[in-house]
Design a protein around this motif. Structure first.
Motif, PDB file in Angstrom:
ATOM      1  N   ARG A 131       0.822  -1.212   0.000  1.00 22.80           N
ATOM      2  CA  ARG A 131       0.000   0.000   0.000  1.00 22.80           C
ATOM      3  C   ARG A 131       0.854   1.259   0.000  1.00 22.80           C
ATOM      4  O   ARG A 131       0.333   2.356  -0.162  1.00 22.80           O
ATOM      5  CB  ARG A 131      -0.907   0.028   1.233  1.00 22.80           C
ATOM      6  CG  ARG A 131      -1.995  -1.000   1.219  1.00 22.80           C
ATOM      7  CD  ARG A 131      -2.635  -1.096   2.585  1.00 22.80           C
ATOM      8  NE  ARG A 131      -3.515   0.022   2.850  1.00 22.80           N
ATOM      9  CZ  ARG A 131      -4.838  -0.035   2.714  1.00 22.80           C
ATOM     10  NH1 ARG A 131      -5.412  -1.148   2.327  1.00 22.80           N
ATOM     11  NH2 ARG A 131      -5.578   1.012   2.969  1.00 22.80           N
TER      12      ARG A 131
ATOM     13  N   LEU B 157     -11.016  -0.892  14.365  1.00 19.38           N
ATOM     14  CA  LEU B 157     -11.865  -0.737  13.190  1.00 19.38           C
ATOM     15  C   LEU B 157     -12.073  -2.107  12.568  1.00 19.38           C
ATOM     16  O   LEU B 157     -11.141  -2.699  12.046  1.00 19.38           O
ATOM     17  CB  LEU B 157     -11.162   0.209  12.214  1.00 19.38           C
ATOM     18  CG  LEU B 157     -11.959   0.705  11.028  1.00 19.38           C
ATOM     19  CD1 LEU B 157     -13.138   1.567  11.465  1.00 19.38           C
ATOM     20  CD2 LEU B 157     -11.033   1.504  10.114  1.00 19.38           C
TER      21      LEU B 157
ATOM     22  N   ILE C  86      -6.322   1.015  15.136  1.00 22.30           N
ATOM     23  CA  ILE C  86      -5.825   2.339  14.738  1.00 22.30           C
ATOM     24  C   ILE C  86      -5.621   3.156  15.994  1.00 22.30           C
ATOM     25  O   ILE C  86      -6.163   4.240  16.148  1.00 22.30           O
ATOM     26  CB  ILE C  86      -6.765   3.022  13.724  1.00 22.30           C
ATOM     27  CG1 ILE C  86      -8.220   2.933  14.210  1.00 22.30           C
ATOM     28  CG2 ILE C  86      -6.630   2.388  12.361  1.00 22.30           C
ATOM     29  CD1 ILE C  86      -9.182   3.764  13.385  1.00 22.30           C
TER      30      ILE C  86
ATOM     31  N   ALA D  55     -18.719  -1.737  -3.645  1.00 22.30           N
ATOM     32  CA  ALA D  55     -18.275  -0.350  -3.591  1.00 22.30           C
ATOM     33  C   ALA D  55     -16.849  -0.259  -3.058  1.00 22.30           C
ATOM     34  O   ALA D  55     -16.367  -1.175  -2.374  1.00 22.30           O
ATOM     35  CB  ALA D  55     -19.213   0.463  -2.699  1.00 22.30           C
ATOM     36  N   SER D  56     -16.229   0.822  -3.390  1.00 25.55           N
ATOM     37  CA  SER D  56     -14.889   1.093  -2.882  1.00 25.55           C
ATOM     38  C   SER D  56     -14.937   1.175  -1.357  1.00 25.55           C
ATOM     39  O   SER D  56     -15.865   1.758  -0.801  1.00 25.55           O
ATOM     40  CB  SER D  56     -14.413   2.429  -3.466  1.00 25.55           C
ATOM     41  OG  SER D  56     -13.032   2.420  -3.600  1.00 25.55           O
ATOM     42  N   GLY D  57     -13.994   0.540  -0.726  1.00 24.31           N
ATOM     43  CA  GLY D  57     -13.940   0.586   0.732  1.00 24.31           C
ATOM     44  C   GLY D  57     -14.803  -0.466   1.400  1.00 24.31           C
ATOM     45  O   GLY D  57     -14.899  -0.514   2.628  1.00 24.31           O
ATOM     46  N   SER D  58     -15.388  -1.342   0.604  1.00 24.49           N
ATOM     47  CA  SER D  58     -16.265  -2.356   1.190  1.00 24.49           C
ATOM     48  C   SER D  58     -15.477  -3.538   1.774  1.00 24.49           C
ATOM     49  O   SER D  58     -16.057  -4.386   2.450  1.00 24.49           O
ATOM     50  CB  SER D  58     -17.271  -2.847   0.145  1.00 24.49           C
ATOM     51  OG  SER D  58     -16.586  -3.332  -0.993  1.00 24.49           O
ATOM     52  N   GLY D  59     -14.209  -3.593   1.480  1.00 27.44           N
ATOM     53  CA  GLY D  59     -13.372  -4.642   2.088  1.00 27.44           C
ATOM     54  C   GLY D  59     -12.931  -5.725   1.125  1.00 27.44           C
ATOM     55  O   GLY D  59     -12.400  -6.765   1.546  1.00 27.44           O
ATOM     56  N   LYS D  60     -13.069  -5.481  -0.189  1.00 32.41           N
ATOM     57  CA  LYS D  60     -12.719  -6.494  -1.189  1.00 32.41           C
ATOM     58  C   LYS D  60     -11.225  -6.846  -1.131  1.00 32.41           C
ATOM     59  O   LYS D  60     -10.850  -8.021  -1.080  1.00 32.41           O
ATOM     60  CB  LYS D  60     -13.074  -5.998  -2.602  1.00 32.41           C
ATOM     61  CG  LYS D  60     -14.517  -5.583  -2.777  1.00 32.41           C
ATOM     62  CD  LYS D  60     -14.824  -5.164  -4.207  1.00 32.41           C
ATOM     63  CE  LYS D  60     -14.051  -3.945  -4.680  1.00 32.41           C
ATOM     64  NZ  LYS D  60     -14.456  -2.687  -3.990  1.00 32.41           N
ATOM     65  N   SER D  61     -10.400  -5.795  -1.155  1.00 37.21           N
ATOM     66  CA  SER D  61      -8.949  -6.038  -1.152  1.00 37.21           C
ATOM     67  C   SER D  61      -8.507  -6.701   0.145  1.00 37.21           C
ATOM     68  O   SER D  61      -7.630  -7.576   0.137  1.00 37.21           O
ATOM     69  CB  SER D  61      -8.186  -4.729  -1.341  1.00 37.21           C
ATOM     70  OG  SER D  61      -8.469  -4.195  -2.613  1.00 37.21           O
ATOM     71  N   THR D  62      -9.113  -6.273   1.227  1.00 33.91           N
ATOM     72  CA  THR D  62      -8.766  -6.860   2.519  1.00 33.91           C
ATOM     73  C   THR D  62      -9.049  -8.365   2.507  1.00 33.91           C
ATOM     74  O   THR D  62      -8.221  -9.171   2.942  1.00 33.91           O
ATOM     75  CB  THR D  62      -9.562  -6.162   3.638  1.00 33.91           C
ATOM     76  OG1 THR D  62      -9.321  -4.760   3.565  1.00 33.91           O
ATOM     77  CG2 THR D  62      -9.161  -6.674   5.003  1.00 33.91           C
TER      78      THR D  62
ATOM     79  N   ILE E 189     -13.221  -4.350   9.711  1.00 35.84           N
ATOM     80  CA  ILE E 189     -13.459  -4.186   8.275  1.00 35.84           C
ATOM     81  C   ILE E 189     -14.261  -5.367   7.726  1.00 35.84           C
ATOM     82  O   ILE E 189     -15.175  -5.188   6.938  1.00 35.84           O
ATOM     83  CB  ILE E 189     -12.122  -4.066   7.516  1.00 35.84           C
ATOM     84  CG1 ILE E 189     -11.288  -2.908   8.082  1.00 35.84           C
ATOM     85  CG2 ILE E 189     -12.341  -3.895   6.026  1.00 35.84           C
ATOM     86  CD1 ILE E 189     -11.900  -1.555   7.940  1.00 35.84           C
TER      87      ILE E 189
ATOM     88  N   PHE F  45      -8.631  -3.675  12.249  1.00 39.25           N
ATOM     89  CA  PHE F  45      -7.371  -2.923  12.327  1.00 39.25           C
ATOM     90  C   PHE F  45      -7.337  -2.134  13.615  1.00 39.25           C
ATOM     91  O   PHE F  45      -8.333  -1.553  14.015  1.00 39.25           O
ATOM     92  CB  PHE F  45      -7.230  -1.975  11.136  1.00 39.25           C
ATOM     93  CG  PHE F  45      -7.036  -2.682   9.837  1.00 39.25           C
ATOM     94  CD1 PHE F  45      -5.815  -3.272   9.534  1.00 39.25           C
ATOM     95  CD2 PHE F  45      -8.071  -2.783   8.916  1.00 39.25           C
ATOM     96  CE1 PHE F  45      -5.633  -3.925   8.329  1.00 39.25           C
ATOM     97  CE2 PHE F  45      -7.887  -3.450   7.709  1.00 39.25           C
ATOM     98  CZ  PHE F  45      -6.668  -4.030   7.408  1.00 39.25           C
TER      99      PHE F  45
HETATM  100  N1  LIG Z   1      -4.152  -0.994   7.361  1.00 37.83           N
HETATM  101  C1  LIG Z   1      -5.362  -0.445   7.507  1.00 37.83           C
HETATM  102  N2  LIG Z   1      -5.633   0.288   8.597  1.00 37.83           N
HETATM  103  C2  LIG Z   1      -6.852   0.858   8.772  1.00 37.83           C
HETATM  104  N3  LIG Z   1      -7.833   0.728   7.898  1.00 37.83           N
HETATM  105  C3  LIG Z   1      -7.621   0.007   6.775  1.00 37.83           C
HETATM  106  C4  LIG Z   1      -6.368  -0.616   6.543  1.00 37.83           C
HETATM  107  N4  LIG Z   1      -6.446  -1.270   5.358  1.00 37.83           N
HETATM  108  C5  LIG Z   1      -7.719  -1.040   4.890  1.00 37.83           C
HETATM  109  N5  LIG Z   1      -8.393  -0.292   5.726  1.00 37.83           N
HETATM  110  C6  LIG Z   1      -9.790   0.138   5.576  1.00 37.83           C
HETATM  111  O1  LIG Z   1     -10.548  -0.994   5.291  1.00 37.83           O
HETATM  112  C7  LIG Z   1     -11.603  -0.640   4.438  1.00 37.83           C
HETATM  113  C8  LIG Z   1     -11.645  -1.633   3.271  1.00 37.83           C
HETATM  114  O2  LIG Z   1     -10.525  -1.417   2.458  1.00 37.83           O
HETATM  115  P1  LIG Z   1     -10.274  -2.273   1.156  1.00 37.83           P
HETATM  116  O3  LIG Z   1     -10.309  -3.708   1.510  1.00 37.83           O
HETATM  117  O4  LIG Z   1      -9.050  -1.758   0.505  1.00 37.83           O
HETATM  118  O5  LIG Z   1     -11.530  -1.882   0.285  1.00 37.83           O
HETATM  119  P2  LIG Z   1     -11.823  -2.136  -1.252  1.00 37.83           P
HETATM  120  O6  LIG Z   1     -10.708  -2.924  -1.801  1.00 37.83           O
HETATM  121  O7  LIG Z   1     -13.108  -2.839  -1.274  1.00 37.83           O
HETATM  122  O8  LIG Z   1     -11.914  -0.790  -1.867  1.00 37.83           O
HETATM  123  C9  LIG Z   1     -11.366   0.765   3.997  1.00 37.83           C
HETATM  124  O9  LIG Z   1     -12.274   1.600   4.709  1.00 37.83           O
HETATM  125  C10 LIG Z   1      -9.958   1.045   4.396  1.00 37.83           C
HETATM  126  O10 LIG Z   1      -9.810   2.386   4.770  1.00 37.83           O
END
Ligand SMILES: Nc1ncnc2c1ncn2[C@@H]1O[C@H](COP(=O)(O)OP(=O)(O)O)[C@@H](O)[C@H]1O
Ligand SMILES: [Mg+2]
Lengths: 415, 237
Positions: free
Chosen positions: A413, B24, B18, B45-52, B26, B16
């Motif tokens: 990231r 937080l 923070i 949607a963006s920020g929904s947690g897909k990448s996570t 996710i 996470f």
């Molecule tokens: N290391 C982190 N610390 C705090 N929040 C995180 C971290 N990584 C991701 N997030 C939060 O987790 C949420 C999901 O992120 P992400 O999985 O990237 O979403 P997507 O890929 O669906 O757009 C977002 O709100 C992002 O801000």
């Protein structure tokens, strides 16, 4: 991931930032080159001095008269001087332990006119023992003999260098007559011997004598007569038998003279000068100089190492994303650590090699200036290489470990 | 689609920290199961947690809680070194921004996973050339990443993901930075890998048309997954 791949990777990384790599290496280069230079130079100096002393022999001892008390400054009288009788007594006392005794008297500079040029000589009156004590090698004819001294003969021994200047090629110098102009008058001398001149460049540099002037020797009695000087010597040299403790022997000889002849003299005493001791103290000074330079070099290596660490930390930060990608592709923490340690080692080794080459270059130039053969120390080079390797590992470990421990997600990231 | 389950997730939570006491969350307890050879897309949607979620599937990240079995391996009981090996051998990542290693030629990039697998040079080069051919990039083997277009970079990245012949390919918005034409080319490669080589593919995309081409669509919303968006809240809580 093998070492070879890591090395290629390290070179690629350094190539992409040559200037930075070079600046990083600077501390290492300076540190290593100064160590190599000083060991090369030190060895050269040591070798040259040792061989000079060995020519004379470390068993050479000089006895001389000196004031008992520095505050008195009465001029030297004939009865203060060391006489032949005193020397004979010393010889008798120690017998076999004294190998040869040399006495001399400085006559000064002399000039011989040859055509339009002057041939310059530095003339000393000597006895027959002088030849051995001063390691003079007679190549033609003979040295001054006892008979020359007894008879006060007008004979001279000159250097081979002077011969080539004085006479046309092919002339037999033995038996030639020389008219020598000195400050105290003109000497007419017959050449009876020629010796090999072999004063080292370093010695002549140290003595600041111009190499045009060579030494010439005449009988001491002739010199005394010519100089109208007293019978006796301010100093004389002798060689002690091999295997003696030279310093102790010198001390003993001096105190024998003092007991026997100078007890009642209120102003003068006999002191000694021992070549071996001189050599020892020279070596001591040299090793202190070496130590100081080594410490300075060590400090510059430390600073250099910190520089390497700093640049590696920068490199890790710059490549955070790359590290994340590598981890995603399956790099273990160990593989990442290895990659950065190898890079750090490569920086230090390149710095080390440049430092060695630079040090050898400077050392050789320095040796050329002192005029003795450069003696690069193999062990110094090996130490330098090992040291730069160690610096690479030591100062590379922390940044490399930092890279290895990066969280892959955060690394990916990283903007 | 018959076959064994290769990805099995139960109650996966990701939170996470923070800074205490804030935590937080996710992902709120994801259940997901993917069979071998399936082509699954994740939309949302963006920020929904897909990448996570994707990072947890690809064992780049560990879940805060929950159970994850990948190809029969209980991930929670596996050490970091073993996770590296799993990423190396079983997973192929494709990223939105390509993530090719800079100043490293296309073919060297493709060789990288094999390098970490300890495969000898000759074999590496041979395999990398085959893969370049597969993505129709043979003529760009020695090009540096900055000499390639976006579509070309992504094709090299796919070839790299395929290097150790992994069972699963995880692609996080692989067409997101590409125009629709090159995006199409990339999508075709995924279809081919799925059909011809039986790769299990999990694809994150914002493009509903592309998602519609896949075997199954999983929708993510606020850290929860919903299968079959047409019938809405059928799965989930
Ligand atoms: N290391 C982190 N610390 C705090 N929040 C995180 C971290 N990584 C991701 N997030 C939060 O987790 C949420 C999901 O992120 P992400 O999985 O990237 O979403 P997507 O890929 O669906 O757009 C977002 O709100 C992002 O801000
Ligand atoms: Mg995302």
């Amino acid at each position: 991931m093998n070492i070879g791949e890591n090395i290629l990777l390290a070179f690629a990384s350094l190539k992409s930032n040559k200037m930075r790599a070079l600046l990083t290496m600077l501390g290492i280069i300076i540190g290593i080159s100064s160590v190599i230079m000083i060991t090369t130079l030190g060895n050269a100096l040591q070798g040259s001095v040792t061989s000079t002393f060995e020519d004379f022999g470390t068993n050479l001892i000089e006895l001389y008269i000196a004031y008992k008390d520095d505050s008195t400054s009465r001029p030297v009288d004939e009865k203060d001087l060391i006489s032949d009788e005193m020397i004979d007594a010393l010889k008798e006392q120690y017998g076999e332990n004294i190998l040869s005794i040399s006495t001399s008297l400085d006559v000064g500079k002399g000039k011989i006119k040859v055509g339009r040029n002057d041939v310059k000589l530095s003339i000393s009156g000597t006895n027959e023992g002088f030849c051995e004590s001063n390691a003079i090698e007679v190549s033609e004819g003979r040295f001054i003999t006892e008979k020359d001294i007894k008879g006060g003969k007008n004979v001279i021994v000159i250097a081979d260098k002077a011969v080539s200047k004085l006479f046309p090629k092919g002339t037999d110098p033995i038996g030639q007559e020389l008219k020598i102009k000195t400050d105290s008058g003109t000497l007419a001398m017959t050449v009876v011997g020629v010796y090999k001149s072999k004063v080292s460049k370093m010695m002549s540099a140290m003595m600041m004598s111009d190499s045009e002037t060579t030494n010439a020797y005449i009988p001491i009695s002739t010199a005394q007569r010519f100089m109208d000087s007293d019978n006796g010597y301010k100093f004389f040299d002798f060689k002690a038998a091999k295997g003696l403790d030279y310093k102790k022997f010198a001390e003993e000889a001096a105190s024998f003279m003092n007991e026997k002849f100078y007890k009642d003299n209120p102003y003068f005493q006999v002191k000694f000068y021992c070549f071996e001791q001189q050599l020892d103290s020279f070596m001591q000074i040299l090793s202190i100089v070496k130590l100081v330079i080594t410490i300075i070099a060590g400090i510059s290596l430390l600073v250099g190492g910190i520089g390497v660490m700093n640049i590696m930390l920068v490199s890790v930060t710059e490549r955070t994303r790359e590290i994340g990608v590598r981890k995603a592709l399956g790099a273990t923490n160990g593989a990442i650590r290895m990659q950065f340690i190898v890079e750090s080692i490569i920086i230090c080794l390149i710095g080390g090699v440049i430092g060695i080459l630079l040090g050898l270059l400077l050392g050789n130039i320095g040796a050329l200036i002192i005029g003795s053969p450069a003696a690069p120390s193999i062990s110094g080079i090996i130490t330098a290489v090992t040291f730069s390797l160690a610096i690479g590992v030591f100062f590379g470990y922390y940044p490399a470990n930092k890279a290895a421990k990066l969280d892959p997600i955060e690394a990916l990231r990283y903007e | 689609m018959e076959g064994k389950t290769i990805i099995e997730m139960q109650g996966i939570i990701k939170a996470f920290y923070i800074g205490t006491p804030n935590q937080l969350e996710i992902l709120h307890g994801i259940n997901l199961s993917v069979k071998e050879g399936e082509f699954v897309s994740i939309v949302g949607a963006s920020g929904s947690g897909k990448s996570t979620l994707m990072n947890i599937i690809g064992v780049l990240d560990r879940p805060t809680a929950g159970n994850y079995i990948l190809d029969g391996i209980q991930i929670s009981s596996v050490g970091d070194k073993k996770l590296s090996e799993i990423r190396n051998k079983k997973i192929g990542f494709v990223f939105q921004n390509f993530n090719l290693i800079s100043r490293t030629s296309a073919i060297k990039n493709i060789e990288l996973p094999m390098l970490y697998a300890g495969i000898p040079k000759q074999k590496r080069t041979k395999r990398a050339k085959e893969l370049l051919e597969l993505v129709e990039m043979s003529d760009r083997a020695s090009h540096m990443p900055n000499e390639l277009s976006g579509g070309q970079k992504q094709r090299v990245a796919i070839a790299r993901a395929m290097a150790n012949d992994p069972a699963i390919i995880l692609a996080d918005e692989p067409t997101g930075a590409l125009d629709s034409y090159t995006g199409r080319l990339v999508m075709d490669i995924f279809h081919r890998l799925n059909k011809e080589q039986g790769k299990t593919i999990v694809l994150i995309t914002h493009n509903n048309e592309l998602a519609a081409e896949t075997d199954r669509i999983i929708t993510m919303k606020d850290g929860m997954t919903y299968e079959n968006p047409a019938t809405k809240r059928e799965a989930g809580q």
